[in-house]
Write an enzyme that holds these catalytic residues in place. Structure first.
Site, PDB file in Angstrom:
ATOM      1  N   LYS A   1      16.931 -24.883 -18.738  1.00 35.09           N
ATOM      2  CA  LYS A   1      18.289 -24.209 -19.304  1.00 35.09           C
ATOM      3  C   LYS A   1      18.965 -25.510 -20.156  1.00 35.09           C
ATOM      4  CE  LYS A   1      18.883 -20.715 -16.179  1.00 35.09           C
ATOM      5  NZ  LYS A   1      19.443 -20.076 -14.782  1.00 35.09           N
TER       6      LYS A   1
ATOM      7  N   GLN B   1      23.781 -21.250 -10.557  1.00 34.95           N
ATOM      8  CA  GLN B   1      22.540 -21.031 -10.429  1.00 34.95           C
ATOM      9  C   GLN B   1      22.217 -20.495  -8.829  1.00 34.95           C
ATOM     10  OE1 GLN B   1      20.068 -21.326 -12.495  1.00 34.95           O
ATOM     11  NE2 GLN B   1      18.575 -20.544 -11.234  1.00 34.95           N
TER      12      GLN B   1
ATOM     13  N   ASP C   1      26.401 -15.037 -17.284  1.00 35.59           N
ATOM     14  CA  ASP C   1      25.068 -14.373 -16.532  1.00 35.59           C
ATOM     15  C   ASP C   1      25.492 -13.011 -16.538  1.00 35.59           C
ATOM     16  OD1 ASP C   1      22.957 -15.620 -15.469  1.00 35.59           O
ATOM     17  OD2 ASP C   1      24.153 -16.785 -13.938  1.00 35.59           O
TER      18      ASP C   1
END
Ligand code: GUN
Length: 282
Positions: free
Chosen positions: A51, A95, A118
């Site tokens: 990422k 995460q 997200d």
């Protein structure tokens, strides 16, 4: 039946990054993605690095916020609160998975919805289900839809079978397929007659986390098969679909690796760009 077209997610993702780089360069300020990681999950460390690399490629700043494995929930929530209030931070990503002592929902729901790139906050889930413009769509389902559309532009009336009902992949992708007028079946570990149901799918999306589970008796000739599985086995990374079986039957097929994974990251970049626009509307 001829062999399937293998969809190269890396090439599609590269195109997304190429387009995004130009758009990011035109912004008044550089967007910043804050990545929060708790502990040392080896797979998460690999994803987070990927990422970071992708952000750098399109000109998005990525800041890393690493807490120790035994960090308390209050510490994680305090960090998220400070990122929520930091005007330089455009998007926040925590995460997953989190260490077991942390309440994942409580942590994810603490992220300000306008920074939730997200798309896991219930407000964004609600906006997506209600088809509200500018809702953050979770990255993997969003990437899957791009892949499906690469295979076929108009999917109206097709039967889509989604195997897996997770909050992150199965549920949202089923909803997105429904929004595009597919007839959608959601199958899962308790489903009876799974091979028969999957064999009816014009579009088969598999996200169950069982290596090579979907074999030829699950696949309708000519189906579009999207393999979302990333399973670490002794033989390396394996998808949920037996590639060799699907290759001889499907019309389009995503490989593992280099299928859905790179598109998930590309969609994260798009969502960060979208967050910037949302926060800087004049
Ligand atoms: N871990 C596995 N997939 C994901 C994802 O899409 N987002 C986050 N934040 N963590 C993950």
């Amino acid at each position: 039946m001829t062999a399937a077209v293998v969809i190269n997610g890396q090439v599609l993702a590269e195109q997304v990054r190429f387009d995004l780089k130009d758009k990011v360069a035109l912004l008044d300020k550089t967007p910043e993605l804050a990545v929060v990681m708790v502990g040392h999950n080896p797979a998460s460390e690999i994803y987070v690095k990927a990422k970071e690399r992708a952000c750098a490629e399109v000109g998005i700043i990525s800041s890393q916020h690493h807490l120790e494995e035994d960090a308390s929930e209050e510490e994680v929530l305090d960090l998220i609160d400070s990122l929520n209030h930091n005007r330089d931070v455009t998007g926040i990503l925590v995460q997953l998975p989190l260490p077991k002592h942390l309440d994942e929902k409580r942590v994810l729901y603490a992220i300000a919805p306008e920074k939730d790139v997200d798309g896991f906050h219930p407000l964004n889930t609600g906006c997506m289900v209600q088809k509200r413009e500018n809702a953050f769509v979770p990255c993997t389902p969003k990437g899957i839809m791009r892949i499906v559309h690469y295979a076929k532009e108009d999917i109206t009336g097709l039967h889509a079978v989604v195997v897996g009902r997770s909050q992150i992949v199965g549920l949202p992708v089923a909803n997105l397929l429904l929004q595009e007028n597919c007839t959608v079946t959601i199958a899962h570990s308790k489903t009876k007659n799974l091979p028969e149901i999957c064999r009816e799918a014009d579009i088969l999306v598999v996200a169950i986390g069982k290596p090579q589970f979907i074999t030829k008796e699950y696949i309708k000739p000519g189906a579009i098969v999207v393999d979302v599985g990333i399973n670490r086995t002794d033989e390396g990374l394996k998808g949920d679909v037996c590639f060799d079986d699907a290759y001889g039957l499907a019309s389009y097929l995503t490989p593992v690796p280099k299928g859905v994974g790179p598109m998930t990251i590309a969609m994260l970049l798009e969502n960060t760009y979208q967050a910037y626009l949302k926060q800087n509307r004049s």
